[in-house]
Design a protein around this motif. Structure first.
Motif, PDB file in Angstrom:
ATOM      1  N   SER A  10      53.571 -24.599  37.411  1.00 54.43           N
ATOM      2  CA  SER A  10      53.990 -25.975  37.683  1.00 54.43           C
ATOM      3  C   SER A  10      52.831 -26.942  37.469  1.00 54.43           C
ATOM      4  CB  SER A  10      54.528 -26.087  39.103  1.00 54.43           C
ATOM      5  OG  SER A  10      54.950 -27.403  39.366  1.00 54.43           O
ATOM      6  N   ALA A  11      51.647 -26.562  37.900  1.00 52.76           N
ATOM      7  CA  ALA A  11      50.466 -27.416  37.694  1.00 52.76           C
ATOM      8  C   ALA A  11      50.171 -27.578  36.208  1.00 52.76           C
ATOM      9  CB  ALA A  11      49.260 -26.818  38.417  1.00 52.76           C
ATOM     10  N   LYS A  12      50.324 -26.519  35.446  1.00 56.23           N
ATOM     11  CA  LYS A  12      50.093 -26.605  33.995  1.00 56.23           C
ATOM     12  C   LYS A  12      51.134 -27.504  33.339  1.00 56.23           C
ATOM     13  CE  LYS A  12      46.514 -23.987  33.895  1.00 56.23           C
ATOM     14  NZ  LYS A  12      45.210 -24.591  33.686  1.00 56.23           N
ATOM     15  N   LEU A  13      52.376 -27.378  33.751  1.00 54.33           N
ATOM     16  CA  LEU A  13      53.431 -28.231  33.197  1.00 54.33           C
ATOM     17  C   LEU A  13      53.226 -29.685  33.612  1.00 54.33           C
ATOM     18  CD1 LEU A  13      56.460 -25.840  33.681  1.00 54.33           C
ATOM     19  CD2 LEU A  13      55.396 -26.491  31.507  1.00 54.33           C
ATOM     20  N   ASP A  14      52.750 -29.900  34.835  1.00 56.91           N
ATOM     21  CA  ASP A  14      52.422 -31.257  35.275  1.00 56.91           C
ATOM     22  C   ASP A  14      51.357 -31.864  34.361  1.00 56.91           C
ATOM     23  OD1 ASP A  14      54.186 -31.064  37.400  1.00 56.91           O
ATOM     24  OD2 ASP A  14      52.612 -30.702  38.905  1.00 56.91           O
ATOM     25  N   GLY A  57      62.238 -16.429  39.165  1.00 60.44           N
ATOM     26  CA  GLY A  57      61.761 -15.068  39.315  1.00 60.44           C
ATOM     27  C   GLY A  57      60.274 -14.925  39.583  1.00 60.44           C
ATOM     28  N   LEU A  58      59.601 -15.998  39.877  1.00 60.44           N
ATOM     29  CA  LEU A  58      58.149 -15.946  40.026  1.00 60.44           C
ATOM     30  C   LEU A  58      57.720 -15.919  41.480  1.00 60.44           C
ATOM     31  CD1 LEU A  58      57.151 -18.655  37.402  1.00 60.44           C
ATOM     32  CD2 LEU A  58      57.147 -16.179  37.091  1.00 60.44           C
ATOM     33  N   SER A  59      56.524 -15.385  41.696  1.00 56.67           N
ATOM     34  CA  SER A  59      55.934 -15.469  43.033  1.00 56.67           C
ATOM     35  C   SER A  59      55.569 -16.934  43.293  1.00 56.67           C
ATOM     36  CB  SER A  59      54.681 -14.603  43.116  1.00 56.67           C
ATOM     37  OG  SER A  59      53.624 -15.182  42.360  1.00 56.67           O
ATOM     38  N   PRO A  60      55.403 -17.322  44.539  1.00 57.70           N
ATOM     39  CA  PRO A  60      55.013 -18.705  44.821  1.00 57.70           C
ATOM     40  C   PRO A  60      53.704 -19.109  44.132  1.00 57.70           C
ATOM     41  CG  PRO A  60      55.751 -17.649  46.833  1.00 57.70           C
ATOM     42  CD  PRO A  60      55.692 -16.575  45.782  1.00 57.70           C
TER      43      PRO A  60
END
Length: 81
Positions: free
Chosen positions: A47-51, A37-40
């Motif tokens: 995703s960068a934070k989870l990485d 449900g997120l914008s790109p």
């Protein structure tokens, strides 16, 4: 290093690895739950934070592995002395 010391180190490393595994699983679950449900831009940011979390978990896991190896080497050296 006494065998008792290595046993204590092993116990501590086991206790350390448990939360690392939980954190790793949680980041995977968050990736799956947040993206649809997120914008790109939002997806890329999160995703960068989870990485980053995954990288740090891997870093600590590597340290735990090195500590376990060093403890085992110390036991072997003590037995040979």
């Amino acid at each position: 290093m006494a065998i008792e010391d290595v046993s204590q180190i092993s116990d501590c490393l086991h206790e350390l690895r448990q939360p690392l595994n939980v954190i790793g699983l949680a980041t995977g679950n968050l990736r799956a739950a947040l993206r649809p449900g997120l914008s790109p831009e939002q997806a890329e940011y999160l995703s960068a934070k989870l990485d980053r979390i995954d990288e740090q978990v891997a870093r600590v896991a590597t340290l735990a592995d090195r500590m376990a190896e060093a403890a085992q080497e110390a036991v072997l050296a003590a037995r040979q002395a």
